[in-house]
Design a protein around this motif. Structure first.
Motif, PDB file in Angstrom:
ATOM      1  N   ALA A  59       0.858  -1.179   0.000  1.00 50.56           N
ATOM      2  CA  ALA A  59       0.000   0.000   0.000  1.00 50.56           C
ATOM      3  C   ALA A  59       0.894   1.229   0.000  1.00 50.56           C
ATOM      4  O   ALA A  59       1.967   1.227   0.611  1.00 50.56           O
ATOM      5  CB  ALA A  59      -0.925   0.008   1.218  1.00 50.56           C
ATOM      6  N   ALA A  60       0.451   2.263  -0.686  1.00 47.85           N
ATOM      7  CA  ALA A  60       1.273   3.470  -0.769  1.00 47.85           C
ATOM      8  C   ALA A  60       0.382   4.692  -0.902  1.00 47.85           C
ATOM      9  O   ALA A  60      -0.769   4.605  -1.330  1.00 47.85           O
ATOM     10  CB  ALA A  60       2.234   3.385  -1.954  1.00 47.85           C
ATOM     11  N   GLU A  61       0.951   5.830  -0.507  1.00 49.88           N
ATOM     12  CA  GLU A  61       0.276   7.116  -0.670  1.00 49.88           C
ATOM     13  C   GLU A  61       1.338   8.191  -0.885  1.00 49.88           C
ATOM     14  O   GLU A  61       2.347   8.229  -0.169  1.00 49.88           O
ATOM     15  CB  GLU A  61      -0.574   7.450   0.550  1.00 49.88           C
ATOM     16  N   ALA A  62       1.121   9.042  -1.896  1.00 50.43           N
ATOM     17  CA  ALA A  62       2.038  10.143  -2.201  1.00 50.43           C
ATOM     18  C   ALA A  62       1.229  11.423  -2.354  1.00 50.43           C
ATOM     19  O   ALA A  62       0.238  11.451  -3.084  1.00 50.43           O
ATOM     20  CB  ALA A  62       2.829   9.855  -3.475  1.00 50.43           C
ATOM     21  N   VAL A  63       1.652  12.484  -1.652  1.00 46.74           N
ATOM     22  CA  VAL A  63       0.896  13.733  -1.577  1.00 46.74           C
ATOM     23  C   VAL A  63       1.765  14.905  -2.015  1.00 46.74           C
ATOM     24  O   VAL A  63       2.943  14.978  -1.640  1.00 46.74           O
ATOM     25  CB  VAL A  63       0.404  13.999  -0.138  1.00 46.74           C
ATOM     26  N   GLY A  64       1.182  15.817  -2.772  1.00 45.70           N
ATOM     27  CA  GLY A  64       1.834  17.080  -3.095  1.00 45.70           C
ATOM     28  C   GLY A  64       0.876  18.227  -2.850  1.00 45.70           C
ATOM     29  O   GLY A  64      -0.310  18.135  -3.194  1.00 45.70           O
ATOM     30  N   ILE A  65       1.347  19.308  -2.228  1.00 44.91           N
ATOM     31  CA  ILE A  65       0.510  20.460  -1.885  1.00 44.91           C
ATOM     32  C   ILE A  65       1.196  21.734  -2.351  1.00 44.91           C
ATOM     33  O   ILE A  65       2.371  21.956  -2.050  1.00 44.91           O
ATOM     34  CB  ILE A  65       0.244  20.536  -0.367  1.00 44.91           C
ATOM     35  N   VAL A  66       0.461  22.568  -3.089  1.00 44.19           N
ATOM     36  CA  VAL A  66       0.976  23.868  -3.524  1.00 44.19           C
ATOM     37  C   VAL A  66      -0.099  24.920  -3.283  1.00 44.19           C
ATOM     38  O   VAL A  66      -1.295  24.619  -3.323  1.00 44.19           O
ATOM     39  CB  VAL A  66       1.384  23.868  -5.013  1.00 44.19           C
ATOM     40  N   GLY A  67       0.329  26.155  -3.014  1.00 44.94           N
ATOM     41  CA  GLY A  67      -0.632  27.232  -2.813  1.00 44.94           C
ATOM     42  C   GLY A  67       0.013  28.428  -2.156  1.00 44.94           C
ATOM     43  O   GLY A  67       1.245  28.571  -2.141  1.00 44.94           O
ATOM     44  N   GLY A  82       5.263   4.191   1.749  1.00 44.13           N
ATOM     45  CA  GLY A  82       5.012   2.869   1.198  1.00 44.13           C
ATOM     46  C   GLY A  82       4.971   1.850   2.316  1.00 44.13           C
ATOM     47  O   GLY A  82       5.806   1.897   3.235  1.00 44.13           O
ATOM     48  N   ARG A  83       4.005   0.953   2.258  1.00 46.06           N
ATOM     49  CA  ARG A  83       3.843  -0.049   3.319  1.00 46.06           C
ATOM     50  C   ARG A  83       3.794  -1.450   2.729  1.00 46.06           C
ATOM     51  O   ARG A  83       2.951  -1.749   1.872  1.00 46.06           O
ATOM     52  CB  ARG A  83       2.577   0.221   4.127  1.00 46.06           C
ATOM     53  N   LEU A 124       6.298  -3.106   7.107  1.00 44.81           N
ATOM     54  CA  LEU A 124       7.431  -2.215   6.906  1.00 44.81           C
ATOM     55  C   LEU A 124       6.926  -0.929   6.269  1.00 44.81           C
ATOM     56  O   LEU A 124       6.381  -0.948   5.170  1.00 44.81           O
ATOM     57  CB  LEU A 124       8.485  -2.860   6.004  1.00 44.81           C
ATOM     58  N   ASP A 125       7.079   0.183   6.981  1.00 46.97           N
ATOM     59  CA  ASP A 125       6.730   1.501   6.459  1.00 46.97           C
ATOM     60  C   ASP A 125       7.994   2.253   6.083  1.00 46.97           C
ATOM     61  O   ASP A 125       8.935   2.339   6.885  1.00 46.97           O
ATOM     62  CB  ASP A 125       5.967   2.322   7.508  1.00 46.97           C
ATOM     63  N   LEU A 126       8.009   2.807   4.876  1.00 48.84           N
ATOM     64  CA  LEU A 126       9.079   3.681   4.414  1.00 48.84           C
ATOM     65  C   LEU A 126       8.443   5.030   4.101  1.00 48.84           C
ATOM     66  O   LEU A 126       7.534   5.105   3.264  1.00 48.84           O
ATOM     67  CB  LEU A 126       9.760   3.104   3.164  1.00 48.84           C
ATOM     68  N   GLY A 127       8.895   6.094   4.777  1.00 49.64           N
ATOM     69  CA  GLY A 127       8.204   7.375   4.636  1.00 49.64           C
ATOM     70  C   GLY A 127       9.126   8.549   4.409  1.00 49.64           C
ATOM     71  O   GLY A 127      10.285   8.551   4.849  1.00 49.64           O
ATOM     72  N   TRP A 128       8.616   9.558   3.715  1.00 49.48           N
ATOM     73  CA  TRP A 128       9.300  10.842   3.529  1.00 49.48           C
ATOM     74  C   TRP A 128       8.282  11.952   3.746  1.00 49.48           C
ATOM     75  O   TRP A 128       7.196  11.932   3.159  1.00 49.48           O
ATOM     76  CB  TRP A 128       9.902  10.958   2.132  1.00 49.48           C
ATOM     77  N   THR A 158      11.534   8.295   7.399  1.00 49.64           N
ATOM     78  CA  THR A 158      11.326   7.257   8.409  1.00 49.64           C
ATOM     79  C   THR A 158      11.399   5.857   7.820  1.00 49.64           C
ATOM     80  O   THR A 158      10.986   5.612   6.693  1.00 49.64           O
ATOM     81  CB  THR A 158       9.972   7.431   9.116  1.00 49.64           C
ATOM     82  N   VAL A 159      11.931   4.955   8.628  1.00 52.22           N
ATOM     83  CA  VAL A 159      11.911   3.520   8.352  1.00 52.22           C
ATOM     84  C   VAL A 159      11.332   2.868   9.607  1.00 52.22           C
ATOM     85  O   VAL A 159      11.871   3.044  10.699  1.00 52.22           O
ATOM     86  CB  VAL A 159      13.319   2.974   8.058  1.00 52.22           C
ATOM     87  N   PHE A 160      10.221   2.130   9.434  1.00 48.95           N
ATOM     88  CA  PHE A 160       9.523   1.618  10.614  1.00 48.95           C
ATOM     89  C   PHE A 160       9.085   0.170  10.380  1.00 48.95           C
ATOM     90  O   PHE A 160       7.954  -0.100  10.006  1.00 48.95           O
ATOM     91  CB  PHE A 160       8.312   2.501  10.905  1.00 48.95           C
ATOM     92  N   PRO A 161       9.991  -0.809  10.604  1.00 48.63           N
ATOM     93  CA  PRO A 161       9.593  -2.220  10.524  1.00 48.63           C
ATOM     94  C   PRO A 161       8.944  -2.675  11.827  1.00 48.63           C
ATOM     95  O   PRO A 161       9.355  -2.250  12.910  1.00 48.63           O
ATOM     96  CB  PRO A 161      10.922  -2.932  10.292  1.00 48.63           C
TER      97      PRO A 161
END
Length: 611
Positions: free
Chosen positions: A379-387, A409-410, A422-426, A496-499
């Motif tokens: 499972a994954a999620e990617a977000v971008g915010i502008v304004g 990403g999970r 396993l979570d890999l995050g930015w 982050t790395v979270f196993p």
């Protein structure tokens, strides 16, 4: 929603003695409280009430509230998986687990047959928790975070009404959800700060009150409408998070203690143009919505929220488009776009301020391996915010650009009794409070990693920032909106790395995790960066950047399950402990910080109501 700016101090306290007694009585009642179902016409099937009142697992339910399921708790297990809920949810649940991921954490029955009216009333989840963390220094002046025991609770009630005429073709439903005794009722913090850990308390809050209609065959509904107060969820919950995962006992809830999330007054329409056909696009769901935000983590907390808890000092509107493609019964990917316009009290430019942003969010939940002995999902999620925003202005930059991003990403592995995540995050950061851009992404507070590092250390450090940054001696007069600096416990400005690994042994579950967090940019405290750093980043202790390591955290937990309803609701008793080891980015924080909690949770149930 992510906190483009942080939140202020929390809500007012309730009566601790009353809340404690009520919570104890409520948990006693949970042991014997069945779903109440009424039916008219045809055979008397039971009704259903979904977690906190919602159902967004099936395509129609997803589109009508313009949200999606929280990945991680509804993947398959070995052998034949059971349906996650009776609504045709695209997810499946593992043996012995609730389904907080799709929002069906409740006592539920089957949907009505044609010509039937179904009503279900249920306890949608409940929790009683005692939490404590060790004292540690939170600023350069020597203030210490309190180390007392916090007692918290939440109790969800739901009512769902659904009807479908004998000829079929149209389904009408309505839902009401209420949360009682939500937050910390004893041991609330005494150290001053903005949206401190343990600040939340609301004795009674309306979470959902909506009605909807859909047209088409039961298994191939083509179009629908839903309007009213709803909870909002998408993907893993970085951008929109309803906080309902607490009623699931899957590994996605390890080291997590969420509360009621994003609440919106929403009018949404959805369509499944190719439903019921053989087209490759038959799984596509398209939806449009307009929101008046009732409360979320971008708006400042309502001082006295009351039952409706509708924000009036800050008015935020959202326009939403969502497209979700179901690739199979369990696999999906989608796009979630939000335009947000937020205004504070007073005309913009004359006391009032504004926030205008565009957010694009891609998410998916895909099965990589699915066999009788092994399942692996991604499972994954990617977000971008502008304004742009005029909130938190500085003398040099009365208007700031907003440019933020995050991605997680999970990997979710199941092999017999072995469970692993396993979570890999930015999460983007911001090394200066004095430039033209706000870049630090703050995930929704209900998306949690670990017990101590973000939820306690970073939360308390940022909660105290206004106390020093508002010193008129820094810029000649206090800056505005400094209460928005608080992270409120969000995962922010980190890689982050979270196993996590665990095993189920009968009714017991033993698990542990290691959280490693790096900072993509140096941590910048506004006061110390200006006064001691000459504009260069300094942390809350006045120390220069000493390396990218924010810290490491070692977590461990154990749970026991007790059946409340056979093959349904369970009472889960658990103990979790964590110790955070600060890194160079937190130079000045001496020693490790410990934290732990004891949690009693009633998870979702899935029995058939009496016929």
């Amino acid at each position: 929603m992510p906190q483009l700016h942080s939140l202020a101090a929390g809500t007012s306290a309730g009566a601790p003695a009353f809340a404690l007694g009520a919570a104890v009585l409520a948990f006693a009642a949970l042991l014997t409280a069945p779903a109440v179902a009424f039916a008219h016409g045809g055979h008397a099937h039971g009704g259903h009430a979904h977690g906190a009142g919602g159902d967004h697992g099936d395509a129609a339910g997803f589109a009508s509230d313009v949200s999606a399921t929280a990945s991680g708790d509804c993947a398959g297990h070995h052998g034949k998986a059971k349906p996650c809920c009776d609504r045709g949810c695209s997810k499946e649940r593992r043996h012995g687990e609730g389904c907080g991921g799709c929002g069906a954490a409740s006592l539920v029955g089957k949907p009505p047959a044609k010509g039937q009216l179904a009503l279900a009333v249920a306890i949608t989840g409940a929790r009683l928790a005692a939490e404590r963390s060790g004292a540690f220094r939170v600023d350069a002046a020597g203030a210490e975070a309190p180390d007392g025991v916090e007692l918290g609770s939440r109790l969800g009630l739901g009512l769902n009404l659904e009807a479908q005429p004998p000829e079929g073709g149209m389904r009408v439903e309505g839902n009401v959800g209420v949360e009682l005794w939500q937050g910390v009722f004893s041991g609330r913090p005494t150290l001053a700060g903005d949206r401190r850990p343990g600040d939340l308390w609301n004795a009674a809050q309306l979470t959902e009150a909506w009605a909807g209609v859909s047209l088409g065959a039961r298994d191939a509904e083509k179009v629908g409408l839903r309007a009213g107060l709803q909870l909002s969820q998408w993907g893993l919950g970085l951008l929109a998070n309803d906080g309902r995962s607490y009623a699931s006992d899957g590994p996605g809830s390890w080291f997590s203690l969420p509360y009621v999330g994003d609440r919106v007054l929403r009018t949404a329409v959805w369509a499944r143009p190719w439903a019921g056909t053989t087209s490759n696009l038959r799984g596509l769901v398209l939806s449009l919505a307009v929101d008046r935000v009732a409360s979320d983590d971008i708006t400042l907390p309502i001082v006295k929220p009351g039952f409706l808890a509708l924000h009036r000092d800050e008015v935020a509107w959202q326009g939403i488009f969502a497209a979700r493609m179901h690739l199979s019964e369990r696999d999906w990917l989608g796009l979630y776009y939000v335009y947000r316009d937020q205004r504070t009290a007073g005309p913009v430019g004359v006391g009032g301020k504004s926030l205008t942003v565009h957010s694009a969010d891609l998410a998916c939940d895909i099965g990589l391996v699915d066999s009788a002995d092994l399942t692996l999902r991604f499972a994954a999620e990617a977000v971008g915010i502008v304004g742009t925003t005029t909130l938190a202005p500085t003398p040099d930059f009365p208007t700031h650009d907003v440019l933020q991003g995050a991605a997680v990403g999970r990997f979710d592995l199941r092999m017999g009794s072995l469970l692993a995540l396993l979570d890999l995050g930015w999460f983007s950061g911001d090394s200066s409070a004095d430039d033209s851009t706000i870049g630090n992404f703050k995930a929704d507070p209900n998306f949690q990693q670990g017990i101590v590092l973000f939820r306690r250390i970073v939360a308390w450090q940022t909660a105290r920032m206004r106390r020093t940054a508002s010193d008129p001696g820094v810029v000649g007069y206090p800056n505005e909106d400094l209460e928005r600096l608080s992270s409120a416990g969000s995962v922010t400005s980190a890689i982050t790395v979270f196993p996590r690994v665990g095993a189920r042994l009968g009714r017991a579950e033993i698990y542990g995790g290691l959280l490693l967090a790096l900072t993509p940019t140096p941590i910048a405290d506004p006061y110390h960066s200006r006064v001691h750093g000459g504009g260069a980043a300094r942390n809350v202790y006045g120390e220069a950047h000493a390396g990218p390591l924010l810290g490491a955290e070692v977590d461990a937990g154990v749970r026991m399950r007790f059946d409340v309803v056979p093959d349904g609701a369970q009472l889960v008793a658990g103990v979790e402990y964590g110790v955070a080891l600060p890194g160079g980015a937190l130079k000045g924080l001496d020693g490790n910080v410990h934290g732990g909690r004891v949690v009693l949770t009633l998870t979702g149930a899935r029995p058939e109501a009496s016929r």
